[in-house]
Design an enzyme around this catalytic site. Sequence first.
Site, PDB file in Angstrom:
ATOM      1  N   HIS A  22       0.852  -1.268   0.147  1.00  0.00           N
ATOM      2  CA  HIS A  22      -0.214  -0.027  -0.063  1.00  0.00           C
ATOM      3  C   HIS A  22       0.826   1.183  -0.157  1.00  0.00           C
ATOM      4  O   HIS A  22       0.420   2.296  -0.454  1.00  0.00           O
ATOM      5  CB  HIS A  22      -1.063  -0.218   1.225  1.00  0.00           C
TER       6      HIS A  22
ATOM      7  N   HIS B 133      -2.211 -12.856  -1.992  1.00  0.00           N
ATOM      8  CA  HIS B 133      -3.459 -13.008  -1.262  1.00  0.00           C
ATOM      9  C   HIS B 133      -3.301 -14.379  -0.886  1.00  0.00           C
ATOM     10  O   HIS B 133      -4.209 -14.797   0.228  1.00  0.00           O
ATOM     11  CB  HIS B 133      -4.580 -12.772  -2.028  1.00  0.00           C
ATOM     12  N   THR B 134      -2.418 -15.095  -0.837  1.00  0.00           N
ATOM     13  CA  THR B 134      -2.298 -16.439  -0.253  1.00  0.00           C
ATOM     14  C   THR B 134      -2.032 -16.410   1.222  1.00  0.00           C
ATOM     15  O   THR B 134      -2.156 -17.198   1.724  1.00  0.00           O
ATOM     16  CB  THR B 134      -1.084 -17.266  -1.052  1.00  0.00           C
TER      17      THR B 134
ATOM     18  N   THR C  36      -7.114 -18.832   1.441  1.00  0.00           N
ATOM     19  CA  THR C  36      -6.672 -20.236   1.540  1.00  0.00           C
ATOM     20  C   THR C  36      -6.655 -20.984   2.824  1.00  0.00           C
ATOM     21  O   THR C  36      -7.141 -20.133   3.631  1.00  0.00           O
ATOM     22  CB  THR C  36      -5.051 -20.282   1.134  1.00  0.00           C
TER      23      THR C  36
ATOM     24  N   ASP D  48       2.419 -19.842  -0.910  1.00  0.00           N
ATOM     25  CA  ASP D  48       2.462 -20.789  -1.800  1.00  0.00           C
ATOM     26  C   ASP D  48       1.571 -20.507  -2.926  1.00  0.00           C
ATOM     27  O   ASP D  48       1.240 -19.276  -2.823  1.00  0.00           O
ATOM     28  CB  ASP D  48       2.262 -22.254  -1.447  1.00  0.00           C
TER      29      ASP D  48
END
EC number: 1.11.1.11
Length: 287
Positions: A40, A160-161, A177, A184
């Site tokens: 950000h 975003h994992t 996830t 990953d």
Amino acid sequence: MAAPIVDAEYLKEITKARRELRSLIANKNCAPIMLRLAWHDAGTYDAQSKTGGPNGSIRNEEEHTHGANSGLKIALDLCEGVKAKHPKITYADLYQLAGVVAVEVTGGPDIVFVPGRKDSNVCPKEGRLPDAKQGFQHLRDVFYRMGLSDKDIVALSGGHTLGRAHPERSGFDGPWTQEPLKFDNSYFVELLKGESEGLLKLPTDKTLLEDPEFRRLVELYAKDEDAFFRDYAESHKKLSELGFNPNSSAGKAVADSTILAQSAFGVAVAAAVVAFGYFYEIRKRMK
């Protein structure tokens, strides 16, 4: 503000700060929010006007109170503890270093970090960061404005994992996830599965399947984690250096002297962090 002098002393401080960030992130399970902070601060860059970008301006109340930055005061406060011990390091460098370490300690790829960013107190106008409710054209508008590519859009979306959305911050709730403290390629695997109970898919996630080029990359990364790691490391480095022009020889020296140690230590810490991943709900307010 003037750029820092990246001499031997500054590099020693960076090495110490990296070590402290590893410990902090592992102990607090705060890798997701540290990565979000780095993104950000950098994601406000405008290539045409050469404003915004990874310059530490997000530390100012005017910017960290933007709607898209809700909750990031937690990460800013955590970084202050490291900054207090290493006042010579710029906020701009510290925030990007935190993002690199967050990926590293959760099992992700090594990302070459080149220090030397200068701080700024000039905050960009609100609205430069991606809106999670929008589609693929919006993503292209935002990332192309920064000078990034379709590959960068999809690779960085794979970040975003890590972590989860919080309703009080974004209006959305849940992790992407099953193991939100492990870096990953499962974000892409889950995306191709469709809706799954308990897992989040934002409009900006789903839209990656609607565009042919985006979908091609999603399918590639879902089946080839090495390809994802390679492209993610490249895209993350690009994002972290938007508007920043490091001295090429100094940058190469920094990269050559740190990448091997970074790699070896990262593997050990990653194993420890992943092992404790099942406790993420207990500490989710720190993400």
